[in-house]
Design an enzyme around this catalytic site. Structure first.
Site, PDB file in Angstrom:
ATOM      1  N   GLU A 242       0.830  -1.208   0.000  1.00 32.75           N
ATOM      2  CA  GLU A 242       0.000   0.000   0.000  1.00 32.75           C
ATOM      3  C   GLU A 242       0.863   1.255   0.000  1.00 32.75           C
ATOM      4  O   GLU A 242       0.596   2.219  -0.732  1.00 32.75           O
ATOM      5  CB  GLU A 242      -0.937  -0.002   1.193  1.00 32.75           C
ATOM      6  CG  GLU A 242      -1.857   1.221   1.252  1.00 32.75           C
ATOM      7  CD  GLU A 242      -2.878   1.128   2.365  1.00 32.75           C
ATOM      8  OE1 GLU A 242      -3.860   0.377   2.187  1.00 32.75           O
ATOM      9  OE2 GLU A 242      -2.697   1.797   3.403  1.00 32.75           O
ATOM     10  N   ARG A 268       5.571  33.592 -16.763  1.00 38.09           N
ATOM     11  CA  ARG A 268       4.892  34.619 -15.964  1.00 38.09           C
ATOM     12  C   ARG A 268       5.871  35.761 -15.702  1.00 38.09           C
ATOM     13  O   ARG A 268       6.915  35.574 -15.054  1.00 38.09           O
ATOM     14  CB  ARG A 268       4.407  34.017 -14.648  1.00 38.09           C
ATOM     15  CG  ARG A 268       3.874  35.008 -13.623  1.00 38.09           C
ATOM     16  CD  ARG A 268       2.596  35.675 -14.063  1.00 38.09           C
ATOM     17  NE  ARG A 268       1.964  36.381 -12.956  1.00 38.09           N
ATOM     18  CZ  ARG A 268       0.949  37.238 -13.099  1.00 38.09           C
ATOM     19  NH1 ARG A 268       0.448  37.497 -14.313  1.00 38.09           N
ATOM     20  NH2 ARG A 268       0.422  37.816 -12.048  1.00 38.09           N
ATOM     21  N   GLN A 279      15.425  34.722  -7.320  1.00 42.91           N
ATOM     22  CA  GLN A 279      15.992  33.613  -6.561  1.00 42.91           C
ATOM     23  C   GLN A 279      14.978  32.972  -5.614  1.00 42.91           C
ATOM     24  O   GLN A 279      14.988  31.755  -5.416  1.00 42.91           O
ATOM     25  CB  GLN A 279      17.217  34.091  -5.785  1.00 42.91           C
ATOM     26  CG  GLN A 279      18.020  32.956  -5.157  1.00 42.91           C
ATOM     27  CD  GLN A 279      19.269  33.458  -4.467  1.00 42.91           C
ATOM     28  OE1 GLN A 279      19.250  34.488  -3.793  1.00 42.91           O
ATOM     29  NE2 GLN A 279      20.371  32.748  -4.645  1.00 42.91           N
TER      30      GLN A 279
END
Length: 381
Positions: A242, A268, A279
């Protein structure tokens, strides 16, 4: 670093053609919170549910690592995290223990339908008073002739409202600790079994969750999965798979999120230049990359050790803890990088945050994983 062969790549590439259809409308489905039956139909067609199972039962006969590789592709391509979670739940909760511990009769009855997706699987472990302490379970199973009579309740049952068969863990010997737990295959229509309505939750909303109630629920003794008193062994085997199968899906999701953030940071423009040239943004993206690659390495390395028969108790705890916490950090960073757009539901990033939190709780919470590693180091004794 894993080097994937042509067959493995073909399996993952075959899944890729479904990703747009699986993802279509994922934001709206999350708002509605219902199980996406139309998307489950597509999941059945992909064949992904049959990956780790023997061809005798309708499976594809793939090993743990190949199965993980394809499931990583599901996480990368499918934007519906709840749907992906229901996929791994059905595979791990029911199919995995059936193939390892089931009788030929049990396998022939259930496994072909789990492989095809005609039946959805779930397991019932957690109880309201126990939480992560599964050994405190109070649900009882008492032998009565050729049947066991189950009484009690379970909670947080993923796939509970839609599952056709449950692997239910109950106490057959009250005072025997882990040796007093037995796993049972219980069909949904078994008299005495009732399912609560879907529980509202923070994330993974398209993977329904419910309670189960057992009121003199009679289960044939032939439905014991494994041996009487061997339920903890079944549970331990399942939980290893799992963690590997569920959290490699998260790795795929982190990869998609990283790629999306890199592209956005390049295009953007703010204050006259792409935000990726700042940065503070670049560092966030680099941190996302580091967390992604570290999580991926831990999961695959742990899987290799598991397949080699090594003790992976610590490895699994670290891999699960690291991946779940990294997924949360990755999703939060993505929202921050996208700013106001990231906060809006239509872009799907705030949904990623809500989904990711679940991973720090299910399959053993972050705190439990810390405790497990500490115990294996000889601390806290």
């Amino acid at each position: 670093m894993n080097r994937w062969n042509a067959d493995q790549r073909a399996l993952r590439e075959g899944l890729a053609r479904w990703q747009d259809d699986l993802s279509d409308g994922h934001v709206e489905r999350d708002e509605e919170g219902g199980f996406p039956w139309d998307k489950w139909k597509l999941i059945k067609e992909t064949g992904i549910l049959s990956l780790p199972f023997d061809e005798r039962w309708g499976g594809l006969g793939q090993d743990v690592i190949t199965t993980m590789y394809v499931l990583e592709g599901l996480g990368e391509g499918c934007r519906d995290g709840g749907l992906s979670f229901s996929v791994t739940t059905s595979i791990c909760s029911t199919g995995v223990p059936l193939e390892q511990f089931g009788t030929d009769e049990q396998k022939s009855r259930y496994l072909p339908r789990i492989c095809s997706g005609e039946s959805i699987g779930a397991h019932a472990i957690t109880e309201a008073g126990g939480g992560s302490d599964a050994m405190r379970m109070l649900t009882r199973a008492e032998r009565d002739g050729d049947e066991y009579v189950l009484n009690g309740s379970k909670t947080f049952v993923s796939n509970g409202p839609v599952a056709d068969v449950f692997v239910v863990y109950a106490r057959t010997r009250p005072d025997a600790g882990a040796l007093g737990i037995t796993a049972f295959l219980v069909d949904r229509d078994t008299p005495g079994l009732s399912t609560g309505g879907p529980l509202k939750k923070m994330g993974l909303r398209t993977s329904p969750l419910s309670e189960l109630f057992f009121d003199d629920c009679r289960v044939p003794a032939a439905n014991v999965l494994g041996r009487v008193g061997g339920g903890f062994m079944v549970m331990d085997y399942v939980m290893k798979r799992e963690i590997l199968f569920s959290f490699i899906v998260n790795v795929g999701e982190m990869q998609h999120r990283l790629d999306r953030c890199v592209e956005y940071a390049k295009t953007r423009v703010q204050f006259g230049k792409p935000i990726g040239s700042h940065q503070s943004i670049a560092n966030k993206i680099v941190d996302m990359k580091i967390r992604l690659e570290t999580s991926r390495k831990w999961l695959y390395d742990t899987a290799e050790r598991l397949m080699a028969g090594e003790n992976v108790t610590v490895d699994l705890a670290i891999a699960k803890l690291l991946t779940s916490e990294s997924n949360v950090e990755s999703s939060l960073s993505a929202v921050q990088i996208f700013g106001g757009h990231g906060y809006m539901a239509e872009h799907g990033l705030e949904k990623d945050v809500r989904n990711s939190v679940a991973g720090t709780i299910y399959s053993g919470s972050t705190e439990i994983q810390y405790n497990r590693v500490a115990a294996m180091m000889g601390l806290g004794k």
